[in-house]
Design an enzyme around this catalytic site. Structure first.
Site, short mmCIF file in Angstrom:
data_model
loop_
_atom_site.label_atom_id
_atom_site.label_comp_id
_atom_site.label_asym_id
_atom_site.label_seq_id
_atom_site.Cartn_x
_atom_site.Cartn_y
_atom_site.Cartn_z
N GLY A 60 2.94 -0.04 3.53
CA GLY A 60 3.17 -1.48 3.46
C GLY A 60 2.90 -2.20 4.76
O GLY A 60 3.53 -3.22 5.06
N CYS B 268 0.89 -1.16 0.00
CA CYS B 268 0.00 0.00 0.00
C CYS B 268 0.93 1.21 0.00
O CYS B 268 1.84 1.27 -0.83
CB CYS B 268 -0.97 -0.04 1.18
SG CYS B 268 -0.21 -0.40 2.77
#
Length: 452
Positions: free
Chosen positions: A232, A229
């Site tokens: 992470g 993302c």
């Protein structure tokens, strides 16, 4: 198989004993997870020395999300060209005990080359991306993929876009052709577009579809899934655990003492802050419960009628709830669950006007003869419009409320809203104009079948 389902049933029964997904219960659990996670560094169980070195600090997107030394990804490709071995990423073990996931942060402008070194060295075939490039006006991830007719050159890597499709309204599938030293490989990227930072999706269905598609694309390839993302950790951790539990189900390896609290702790030992917020933890509980329900409904007669309809499990991800009578109900509390392996067919909109068949009825007390010669018979057919188009549609619903029903005026869709029943419904018989009422809220009992 029976042991696998017994473990799933035991998990749901434990939820029932705890009163379902009560906010205070999950808040206490998640608080405990955070306290234990913080103690690991203080006690020397986990360290972050490599990521905290001066030459590596600038490669961390967030100063408080640094990979653990014990599970960090070590890069060897292109070291002879002077590139270091550091990237902000960790290996996470899958249900089979192998390194099934690489959880990493979204690349920064100066770590794009490191990202593609990782993808190439560990033979990544599928990348799961759970963020947008920019969110709330802030850059969350540097674009590392090519756009149409615009090849991207990153160091020794040339990336071109082969195909881009809208898998779902909020999922984009891209197929990339990556060339390094005259060798080319295909890499697939699945990007979830509507998952807010530090939040949760509005519905778990598309998350399940996303991980399902990832495994279809992965096939029998040896490489792990690359999941990221922005940092992470939060959204990345949720995706990894959802896929982990799904693999347990598919391989019939759910342990008898399956516990989501312990699983989140175990994943956090491999990637710091995996599942970052209490809201994400609640969403994870709800998604796992949905997967277990779906597995049970295909094998147990007690759960067979869960397949009658495929409406969303809940409308508001902030109001996750499980009925106190979790396993006693013939249907789940706020709708009917979707299979984790077979997405439902697209819904076909209903018309605004319906034909109704009227039964011939005799006046009260009349015998068969009177019924036969009645001169005031109603027409056999008539037309009715949807409730929202009828006169007086805005008047308050006068029906008697069922116990536990949220008042009708609290429904965001209005008192007379309804959902079309076309997606996999087993209606039986003629089934003229079969409808199901929209749940009035997260604590609404199962909607009742009604006929126009």
């Amino acid at each position: 198989m029976s042991h696998n389902l017994d473990a799933a049933r035991s998990f749901l029964e434990q939820l029932e004993e705890q009163g379902g997904l009560k906010e205070e219960v999950l808040a206490a659990e998640f608080s405990d997870i955070r306290v234990r996670s913080a103690a690991w560094k203080a006690d020397g169980v986990r360290s972050t020395e490599v990521g905290s070195r001066p030459e590596n600090i600038q490669k961390n997107r967030y100063k408080d999300v640094v990979p653990y030394d014990q599970t960090r990804v070590i890069l060897s490709l292109l070291q002879e060209e002077g590139h270091g071995d550091y990237i902000n990423g960790n290996f996470i073990q899958g249900a089979d005990g192998n390194q099934s996931y690489i959880a990493t942060q979204g690349p920064l402008p100066h770590t794009l080359l490191d990202f593609w070194r990782l993808v190439w060295e560990f033979e990544i075939k599928v990348i799961l991306m759970a963020c947008r490039e920019t969110e709330n006006g802030r850059k969350k991830c540097e674009r590392y993929w090519a756009q149409e007719h615009k090849p991207l050159q990153i160091g020794f890597f040339c990336i071109t876009l082969t195909k881009e499709t809208q898998l779902k309204a909020d999922i984009i599938l891209r197929t990339l052709q990556v060339t390094f030293q005259k060798e080319s490989r295909s890499v697939h990227q699945l990007q979830y577009m509507s998952w807010p930072d530090c939040g949760v999706p509005s519905n778990p269905d598309h998350i399940l579809i996303m991980v399902e598609e990832a495994h279809r694309l992965q096939g029998c390839g040896p490489g792990p899934l690359c999941v990221h993302c922005s940092a992470g950790c939060g959204r990345t951790g949720v995706l990894c655990i959802v896929d982990y539990v799904r693999q347990l189900l598919l391989t019939q390896m759910i342990p008898p003492n399956f516990n989501l609290f312990n699983l989140v702790l175990e994943i956090r030992k491999q990637r710091p802050a995996a599942v970052q917020t209490e809201e994400q933890y609640r969403f994870l509980y709800h998604t796992v419960a949905q997967m277990f329900y779906s597995a049970l409904q295909t094998t147990s007669p007690h759960y067979q009628n869960l397949k009658e309809n495929c409406v969303p499990l809940y409308d508001d991800a902030l109001s996750l709830w499980t009925s106190p009578a979790l396993l006693a109900l013939p249907r789940p509390p706020s709708g009917v669950l979707r299979s984790i392996s077979v997405p439902g067919a697209p819904t076909v909109p209903m018309a605004d006007t319906y034909a109704v068949v009227h039964k011939r009825r005799a006046p009260a007390g009349a015998g068969p003869v009177a019924q036969e010669h009645s001169t005031e018979e109603k027409p056999l057919y008539s037309q009715v419009k949807s409730r929202t188009q009828r006169p007086g549609a805005q008047t308050e619903d006068k029906r008697v409320s069922l116990p536990g029903r949220v008042p009708a005026n609290q429904s965001p869709a209005g008192p007379d809203a309804y959902e079309d029943v076309t997606e996999g419904a087993q209606t039986g018989g003629l089934g003229f104009n079969l409808r199901i009422g929209r749940p009035k809220g997260p604590r609404d009992p199962p909607a009742e079948w009604t006929r126009v």
